[in-house]
Structure formats: C-alpha cells, structure tokens
Design an enzyme around this catalytic site. Structure first.
Site, mmCIF file in Angstrom:
data_model
loop_
_atom_site.group_PDB
_atom_site.id
_atom_site.type_symbol
_atom_site.label_atom_id
_atom_site.label_comp_id
_atom_site.label_asym_id
_atom_site.label_seq_id
_atom_site.Cartn_x
_atom_site.Cartn_y
_atom_site.Cartn_z
ATOM 1 N N ASP A 20 0.836 -1.208 0.000
ATOM 2 C CA ASP A 20 0.000 0.000 0.000
ATOM 3 C C ASP A 20 0.869 1.257 0.000
ATOM 4 O O ASP A 20 1.954 1.270 0.575
ATOM 5 C CB ASP A 20 -0.905 -0.023 1.244
ATOM 6 C CG ASP A 20 -2.061 0.956 1.120
ATOM 7 O OD1 ASP A 20 -2.300 1.476 0.008
ATOM 8 O OD2 ASP A 20 -2.728 1.201 2.135
ATOM 9 N N ASN A 68 -10.551 -3.212 -6.259
ATOM 10 C CA ASN A 68 -9.789 -2.242 -7.076
ATOM 11 C C ASN A 68 -10.408 -2.009 -8.458
ATOM 12 O O ASN A 68 -10.093 -1.025 -9.126
ATOM 13 C CB ASN A 68 -8.332 -2.690 -7.257
ATOM 14 C CG ASN A 68 -7.471 -2.518 -6.019
ATOM 15 O OD1 ASN A 68 -6.497 -3.232 -5.812
ATOM 16 N ND2 ASN A 68 -7.819 -1.560 -5.154
HETATM 17 C C1 FPP Z 1 -1.927 0.065 -3.454
HETATM 18 O O1 FPP Z 1 -1.465 1.387 -3.359
HETATM 19 C C2 FPP Z 1 -1.289 -0.608 -4.588
HETATM 20 C C3 FPP Z 1 -1.939 -1.212 -5.634
HETATM 21 C C4 FPP Z 1 -3.416 -1.265 -5.730
HETATM 22 C C5 FPP Z 1 -1.195 -1.810 -6.754
HETATM 23 C C6 FPP Z 1 0.032 -2.616 -6.412
HETATM 24 C C7 FPP Z 1 0.798 -2.828 -7.642
HETATM 25 C C8 FPP Z 1 2.132 -2.738 -7.758
HETATM 26 C C9 FPP Z 1 3.064 -2.505 -6.640
HETATM 27 C C10 FPP Z 1 2.692 -2.876 -9.128
HETATM 28 C C11 FPP Z 1 3.583 -4.032 -9.346
HETATM 29 C C12 FPP Z 1 3.053 -5.354 -8.993
HETATM 30 C C13 FPP Z 1 3.495 -6.516 -9.562
HETATM 31 C C14 FPP Z 1 3.086 -7.803 -8.967
HETATM 32 C C15 FPP Z 1 4.387 -6.527 -10.746
HETATM 33 P P1 FPP Z 1 -2.522 2.580 -3.454
HETATM 34 O O2 FPP Z 1 -2.686 2.930 -4.890
HETATM 35 O O3 FPP Z 1 -3.793 2.180 -2.764
HETATM 36 O O4 FPP Z 1 -1.788 3.715 -2.675
HETATM 37 P P2 FPP Z 1 -2.475 4.878 -1.800
HETATM 38 O O5 FPP Z 1 -3.087 4.211 -0.614
HETATM 39 O O6 FPP Z 1 -1.305 5.730 -1.421
HETATM 40 O O7 FPP Z 1 -3.448 5.582 -2.695
#
Ligand code: FPP
Length: 247
Positions: A20, A68
């Site tokens: 996250d 998501n």
């Molecule tokens: C949550 O952060 C993250 C995600 C929903 C996506 C995770 C994906 C990656 C790290 C990309 C690479 C993955 C692989 C397996 C190649 P958020 O967007 O909710 O962050 P925030 O809480 O700060 O808004």
C-alpha cells in the site's frame, strides 16, 4: 540474485504482503498515481530477491483486489498494462532464479491479453522449486472462501462427499493457496492497519506487521526489520506461553 540460502529458524516460510502507498508516494512528488505503481515494481523486485535470499518458501503479493475494479478506468488500465509488462520483462530472471509464479484470484474477470500472459508465465516457471511467488489479481478473501464453499457444495450434490465431511481441512484444500504453508508473516506498508479482504482464512494465526513506509520505499532494510519483528514473536496458537515454551 544470490544463490539459495537455507532458512534461518526465525525466518518465515511464507510471507504475505499488502503493497500500500503507491498513490501517496506519487502525489507527494506531484506525479500521477500510475507512476507510483510503476515505482512499486522496484520494491516488488527487491522483496522477491530478499525473500528468496532468506530462504522464504512462498511470497504472496496483493497486486489487485476485487474492490480495485472500482478505481478510475484509466488507473485500472495502466495497472493491467504494468502487470503484463512486468511479467514479460521479469519472467526470464525469475525462471533463472528458480522462482515459480502463480496467480490467484478471479482470473476470469481479466482481459484475454492479461490471462494469456499469466498462462505463459505460469507454464514457463511451473517446475521451479526455490520459492513460489503468488500474485493475487482480482482477488478477495471472501470470494476465495465462497468459491471453496461452492466447490464443496457441488461435490456434495454430485454425491462425492457427505455434508458432515466438510471441515476446516476440506475448506482449506479448496482455497487458492491450497498446498502452500499458511502465511507466517503478513506485512502491510502505507500506515493503514487492516486486512482489506486479503487472505482471510489463511491469516488466522499469522503474525501481523504494519509499517508506515510507502510501498515504493520498501527496500531490503525494511524487509529485514519485518523479519526481525517476526523472529522476536512467540507464536502460541491459542496455548499459554508456558505450554509453548515446553514444546
Ligand atoms: C496500493 O497502493 C497498490 C496497488 C493497488 C497496486 C500494487 C501494484 C504494484 C506494486 C505494481 C507491481 C506489482 C506486480 C506484482 C508486478 P494505493 O494505490 O492504494 O496507494 P495509496 O493508498 O497511497 O493511494
């Protein structure tokens, strides 16, 4: 990536991670959110390498939840593109390093291009045994349990099993992570302290570790901190500390 090390007794066999904080990492730099996800790939690479080096047997990453899908269409499309690119770019090195990739979740909801890449990546790495990397895509813990229940109900309806044979073991055997040890260590970056519908069944006895660092900044020092926290915990599984000390 360094060669295989035998696992220290304090090292978790299975690590599960909620990655996250990508969006906040990007907005703090006045960048669009998708560049935060892109920066997150570096932390994925570092965590895969760090876990393999420490002798972890399975690493499960929550890459995209059932919920998501509700994000803006552009962010969803960019994330899917990122997954496809990461699979294309990384599969060779993962394979060379003995890492098996598996994808868990409601994969039928993904576009054909993503599903085809998943199938090719899984097939290419299927015989690897050093570490299994489970990537949860379109995954929800409740979906996983409901699917297991449905599969058992179907077997009852076909007369293969009786209702009274349904127990914890038979449910666990139908879950997406069947065959993996249950996660020993759960890590969530980004400061929130919740499970967000991740591996609800399998996390029953997992040690939980929350840290404030945003996912793109999660490096090997941070992984070491999480592993040290784990090594310092006494796992009691409902027993008293005196009972556990005697085992
Ligand atoms: C949550 O952060 C993250 C995600 C929903 C996506 C995770 C994906 C990656 C790290 C990309 C690479 C993955 C692989 C397996 C190649 P958020 O967007 O909710 O962050 P925030 O809480 O700060 O808004």
């Amino acid at each position: 990536m360094a060669s295989t090390h035998t696992r220290d007794p304090g090292t978790p066999r299975h690590v599960a991670v909620i990655m996250d904080g990508n969006g906040r990492w990007a907005s703090r730099r006045a960048l669009p959110r998708h560049l935060g996800h892109r920066a997150g790939v570096k932390a994925v690479r570092s965590t895969v390498e760090g876990c393999a080096r420490r002798g972890v047997e399975a690493l499960t990453l929550f890459a995209f939840s059932s919920e998501n899908w509700g994000r803006p269409a552009e962010e969803v499309a960019r994330l899917m593109q990122l997954f496809v690119e990461a699979m294309e770019r990384e599969v060779e090195e993962l394979d060379r390093n003995g890492i098996r990739l598996r994808f868990i979740g409601d994969l039928g909801t993904l576009k054909a291009e993503v599903r085809e890449r998943i199938a090719a990546t899984e097939e290419r790495t299927a015989s690897n045994t050093r570490m299994t990397l489970n990537v949860a895509l379109s995954y929800g813990g409740r979906w996983d349990i409901a699917r297991a229940a449905r599969r058992l109900a179907e077997r009852v309806a076909r007369g293969e099993i009786t209702p009274d044979s349904v127990d914890e073991a038979s449910i666990a055997a139908e879950l997406e992570l069947a065959g993996s040890p249950e996660p020993d260590l759960f890590i969530r970056t980004g400061g929130e302290q919740r499970l967000s519908n991740f591996l609800l069944w399998s996390l029953a006895y997992t040690e939980l570790y929350f840290c404030d660092v945003l996912w793109p900044d999660f490096d090997d020092d941070e992984l070491e901190r999480a592993c040290r926290h784990f090594a310092g915990r006494q796992r009691r599984y409902g027993l008293t500390s005196e009972q556990v000390a005697r085992v």
